[in-house]
Design a protein around this motif. Sequence first.
Motif, PDB file in Angstrom:
ATOM      1  N   ARG A   1      42.191  46.960  30.695  1.00 37.35           N
ATOM      2  CA  ARG A   1      42.586  45.663  31.248  1.00 37.35           C
ATOM      3  C   ARG A   1      41.834  45.417  32.553  1.00 37.35           C
ATOM      4  N   PRO A   2      41.247  44.231  32.730  1.00 36.92           N
ATOM      5  CA  PRO A   2      40.423  43.956  33.916  1.00 36.92           C
ATOM      6  C   PRO A   2      41.284  43.607  35.122  1.00 36.92           C
ATOM      7  N   ALA A   3      41.579  44.599  35.941  1.00 38.41           N
ATOM      8  CA  ALA A   3      42.526  44.418  37.037  1.00 38.41           C
ATOM      9  C   ALA A   3      41.825  44.100  38.346  1.00 38.41           C
ATOM     10  N   THR A   4      42.414  43.185  39.106  1.00 42.29           N
ATOM     11  CA  THR A   4      42.011  42.947  40.495  1.00 42.29           C
ATOM     12  C   THR A   4      43.088  43.543  41.401  1.00 42.29           C
TER      13      THR A   4
ATOM     14  N   PHE B   1      30.158  30.283  35.806  1.00 42.58           N
ATOM     15  CA  PHE B   1      31.579  30.167  36.108  1.00 42.58           C
ATOM     16  C   PHE B   1      32.302  31.439  35.686  1.00 42.58           C
ATOM     17  N   LEU B   2      33.455  31.647  36.299  1.00 41.27           N
ATOM     18  CA  LEU B   2      34.215  32.880  36.088  1.00 41.27           C
ATOM     19  C   LEU B   2      35.576  32.577  35.489  1.00 41.27           C
ATOM     20  N   ASN B   3      35.972  33.381  34.515  1.00 41.28           N
ATOM     21  CA  ASN B   3      37.334  33.357  33.982  1.00 41.28           C
ATOM     22  C   ASN B   3      37.646  34.776  33.537  1.00 41.28           C
ATOM     23  N   THR B   4      37.961  35.612  34.504  1.00 41.13           N
ATOM     24  CA  THR B   4      38.054  37.046  34.242  1.00 41.13           C
ATOM     25  C   THR B   4      38.941  37.715  35.293  1.00 41.13           C
ATOM     26  N   GLY B   5      39.320  38.973  35.037  1.00 40.62           N
ATOM     27  CA  GLY B   5      40.123  39.728  35.995  1.00 40.62           C
ATOM     28  C   GLY B   5      41.610  39.485  35.867  1.00 40.62           C
ATOM     29  N   HIS B   6      42.101  39.217  34.658  1.00 44.03           N
ATOM     30  CA  HIS B   6      43.499  38.856  34.451  1.00 44.03           C
ATOM     31  C   HIS B   6      44.445  40.055  34.366  1.00 44.03           C
ATOM     32  N   GLY B   7      43.919  41.263  34.351  1.00 42.77           N
ATOM     33  CA  GLY B   7      44.775  42.444  34.349  1.00 42.77           C
ATOM     34  C   GLY B   7      45.734  42.467  33.177  1.00 42.77           C
ATOM     35  N   THR B   8      47.016  42.668  33.476  1.00 43.92           N
ATOM     36  CA  THR B   8      48.033  42.759  32.422  1.00 43.92           C
ATOM     37  C   THR B   8      48.488  41.395  31.926  1.00 43.92           C
ATOM     38  N   LEU B   9      48.008  40.310  32.536  1.00 42.97           N
ATOM     39  CA  LEU B   9      48.530  38.978  32.219  1.00 42.97           C
ATOM     40  C   LEU B   9      47.498  38.074  31.542  1.00 42.97           C
ATOM     41  N   GLY B  10      46.521  38.664  30.870  1.00 42.95           N
ATOM     42  CA  GLY B  10      45.527  37.853  30.200  1.00 42.95           C
ATOM     43  C   GLY B  10      46.116  36.951  29.123  1.00 42.95           C
TER      44      GLY B  10
ATOM     45  N   LEU C   1      32.482  41.143  42.166  1.00 40.48           N
ATOM     46  CA  LEU C   1      33.833  40.979  41.618  1.00 40.48           C
ATOM     47  C   LEU C   1      34.575  42.298  41.770  1.00 40.48           C
ATOM     48  N   ASN C   2      35.704  42.272  42.448  1.00 36.43           N
ATOM     49  CA  ASN C   2      36.486  43.499  42.637  1.00 36.43           C
ATOM     50  C   ASN C   2      37.433  43.671  41.442  1.00 36.43           C
ATOM     51  N   ILE C   3      36.829  44.029  40.314  1.00 40.88           N
ATOM     52  CA  ILE C   3      37.554  44.271  39.071  1.00 40.88           C
ATOM     53  C   ILE C   3      37.388  45.729  38.698  1.00 40.88           C
ATOM     54  N   TYR C   4      38.481  46.371  38.311  1.00 46.49           N
ATOM     55  CA  TYR C   4      38.407  47.764  37.880  1.00 46.49           C
ATOM     56  C   TYR C   4      39.246  47.905  36.612  1.00 46.49           C
ATOM     57  N   PRO C   5      38.775  48.680  35.627  1.00 46.09           N
ATOM     58  CA  PRO C   5      39.531  48.813  34.387  1.00 46.09           C
ATOM     59  C   PRO C   5      40.829  49.604  34.581  1.00 46.09           C
ATOM     60  N   ALA C   6      41.929  49.020  34.157  1.00 47.98           N
ATOM     61  CA  ALA C   6      43.230  49.686  34.173  1.00 47.98           C
ATOM     62  C   ALA C   6      43.620  49.945  32.723  1.00 47.98           C
TER      63      ALA C   6
END
Length: 435
Positions: free
Chosen positions: A365-368, A384-393, A273-278
Motif C-alpha cells: 500500500r502506498p503510504a504517506t 499530474f499525481l493521484n497516488t499515495g492513498h495508503g490504506t484508503l485507496g 514524493l514521500n511514499i513508502y510501501p506499507a
Amino acid sequence: MHAIVLGAGVTGVTTAWYLRQAGFEVTVIDRQPAAGLETSYANGGQISVSHAEPWANPGAPLKVLKWLMKEDAPLLFRLRADPAQWRWGLQFLRECTPGRTAHNIRNIVNLGLYSREQLQRLRAATGIAYDQRQQGILHFYTSEQEYAAAQEPARIMREQGCELDMKTPEECVAIEPALAQCRAQIVGGSMTPSDESGDAHRFTQALAALAEQAGVKFRYQTRVLGCEREGQDLARVIVADANGEIERLTADRFVLCLGSFSRGLARELGVSLNIYPAKGYSMTLPVISPAHSYQVSLTDDEYKLVFSRLGDRLRVAGTAELNGYDSTLNLRRCEALLRRTRELFPQMVAPEGQPSGAQYWTGLRPATPSNLPYIGASRVGRLFLNTGHGTLGWTHSCGSAAALADLICGRRPELDYAFCGPELGAWAGRAQAAT
C-alpha cells in the motif's frame, strides 16, 4: 485532448473513467494482464469515511516502539539501511503532533465524504455491482485506553460532517449479533451508518470494462521504462509491451497512479514524493456458519483489523509492515489474522486443527507519513499525481479521480482538500489557456 494514466489499480481506473467522462481520449498503461491485480486485489473492502484517524497521531510513537520487531504487530517497522524509509519515518514523527493530526483528520474526512458521494452517483448511473453493502461500519474496542483515545478524533470527524455515534457494548451486539461471541471483551464502539463495503477488485474490473466500452484504451502487460522531458514539461513515456517492443508515447496530460512505485518514476523527473510501501495482509474465508458470521462491516481498533462480508466470503485485513518492496507472505502475520478472528468469532471459523479454508494475500500500500494522498499538479508540466492513498485507496478512489479530473480541466473541485501543486485559481487560468 489525450491523457495517459499510468496504473490500472482502483485509483488509475477511476481516474481514467472520470477523465473520459470529461471528454478526454484516455489510454491506461499497466504491467499486469488485467485491472486491479496488485494492491486493489484483496484489500479490506471498506468504504470507510470513519477510518480517518491517521497512523501518525500523538499516541503512535510509543506504540511503534512497543511493536518494534514484534512479528505480529499491527504496525511494524523493519529498520533498514534505506534513506527513503528513514526520511518517511522522521516525517511520520512530525505528523504525530495534535495539531497535525487534527489537520490530517479534517482532510481525510472531507475527501472521504466526497468520494463516497461520487461512488454512490457512479453506482446509480451505471448499475455497477461489486458485492456492495450499505449497512454502515461498526468500530468496536476491546481496550478501555483505546476507547478513551478515540473520543477526540471522533469529535473532529463529527465536526467535519462524518455521522459517527459512540455505542455501548450492548448496542454494538444489537447492531451486529455476531459480536455476541466476544461480548465480554468489548468495552464500547462507534457506528457510522452511512459507510459502505464492497469488493474493490470486482469494482475495478467492472469499471474498467465500462470505461473500455466508453472508449478508454487499456494497454496491459506493458511496462513503463522511463520518461522524456521537453523543457519543463513531460513529453513522453517510454514503455515496453509483452513482446519487449519499446515505444515512446505522447499525450497532452499524464497522470501518475502507480501506487508504491510512483516514487521511483517521479524521482526520475525531479519530483519528490514521500511514499513508502506499507505491506498489508488479508485473509479470505468461506462462510461455514451463516448464523454466526457478521453481516455489518467491522473494525477491530485495538488490532487495526477490518472485517467485511463479500457475498459468500468473509474478508479480514489489516496490519502494516514497512519493509521496502518485499512482497512475500510472512506466515507469522498471516497466522495472527486467523488467531485474532478465532478469538473474536470462535463459532464462525473452523476450530484450530481443522482446515480453515483461508486464502492469504499481501499487497504494497502506498503510504504517506500523513495518510494524505498526493492529488493535483506536479512541478513538471503536464504531469499530474493521484497516488499515495495508503490504506484508503478504495475509500478515496472515486473522489480523488473526480477532483483530479476537475483540476486537469481547469475547474475548482467541490471539496476542501490540501491539493498539491499550484494554487487552484492560478492553475485554472493556465489550464483554460492551454485548452
